[in-house]
Design an enzyme around this catalytic site. Structure first.
Site, PDB file in Angstrom:
ATOM      1  N   PRO A  18       1.726   1.597   7.916  1.00 14.63           N
ATOM      2  CA  PRO A  18       2.466   2.485   7.219  1.00 14.63           C
ATOM      3  C   PRO A  18       2.668   2.762   5.611  1.00 14.63           C
ATOM      4  O   PRO A  18       3.425   2.426   5.267  1.00 14.63           O
ATOM      5  CB  PRO A  18       4.017   2.113   7.898  1.00 14.63           C
ATOM      6  N   CYS A  19       1.478   2.978   5.085  1.00 14.41           N
ATOM      7  CA  CYS A  19       1.399   3.295   3.713  1.00 14.41           C
ATOM      8  C   CYS A  19       2.363   4.240   3.396  1.00 14.41           C
ATOM      9  O   CYS A  19       2.781   4.367   1.977  1.00 14.41           O
ATOM     10  CB  CYS A  19       0.131   3.564   3.292  1.00 14.41           C
ATOM     11  N   HIS A  20       2.998   5.371   4.230  1.00 12.54           N
ATOM     12  CA  HIS A  20       3.803   6.125   3.631  1.00 12.54           C
ATOM     13  C   HIS A  20       5.291   5.653   3.480  1.00 12.54           C
ATOM     14  O   HIS A  20       5.931   6.234   2.805  1.00 12.54           O
ATOM     15  CB  HIS A  20       4.087   7.194   4.952  1.00 12.54           C
TER      16      HIS A  20
END
Length: 210
Positions: free
Chosen positions: A179-181
């Site tokens: 989850p780089c968001h």
């Protein structure tokens, strides 16, 4: 009396060669048989399928190890396939595998709001050294929470490599599953995202992180 599978395969292959009288169902059946045979014979190193999501169509690719690439709608899916051919293997086929089936199911559950973590196995082949450490640290950020580029750099063992951490996150080959968001700029700004800032905001809203 049931049809002999080998006779059925031979009949469909003959039809395919002639191109005459082949129904859509026969094309689908023949392709499924050939794909299953290629997988069982170890002739496929990368499999992929397209998956419809609220963001648009995503492409999910897997090796025998696990999911190796998730393509967001904003990306050029065919260009990504060319990259996989260069970096992983040219033996690529559009077909399903257990990992792809599981990933698609878990993505549906995530977008429906019923899943907060992903259990599908991942293949980290496309990331190396510090970039891999950054993404593995990012994978530990809990659902509904955010971190900063600096915090991720610290977690990856290089506090001063904030810019390098940002670059690793902006080119994450496994978006959403990793989850780089959830990583924001120090000032709270969204920062870069492979799928575009609007998609990043949409994911954070889904998780009620903003």
């Amino acid at each position: 009396m049931p049809t002999n599978p080998s006779h059925e395969d031979a009949r469909v292959e003959l039809l395919l060669r002639s191109g005459v009288g082949v129904t859509a169902a026969e094309w689908t059946a023949a392709r499924a048989r050939l794909a299953a045979r290629a997988l069982s014979d170890g002739l496929v190193d990368v499999a992929y399928e397209d998956h419809d999501t609220p963001l648009g169509t995503m492409r999910v690719s897997a090796t025998a190890t696990g999911i190796v690439r998730v393509v967001l709608p904003a990306e050029d899916a065919d260009e990504v396939l060319e990259g996989l051919a260069r970096k992983v293997s040219a033996r690529i086929l559009r077909t399903s595998t257990p990992a792809i089936t599981l990933a698609r199911q878990e993505l549906d559950e995530y977008f429906d709001g019923g899943r907060r973590t992903f259990d599908v196995a991942l293949d980290w082949t496309l990331t190396k050294a510090f970039r891999r450490k950054v993404l593995q640290a990012t994978a530990q950020i809990p659902y509904g929470q955010t971190s900063s580029y600096r915090q991720v750099a610290v977690a990856a063992g290089s506090p001063n490599a904030v810019r390098a951490a940002g670059s690793a996150l902006a080119t994450n080959p496994l978006p959403i599953l990793v989850p780089c968001h959830r990583v924001l700029r120090t000032d709270g700004g969204l920062g870069q995202y492979l799928g575009g800032q609007a998609v990043k905001a949409q994911l954070l809203t889904l998780e009620k992180a903003i």
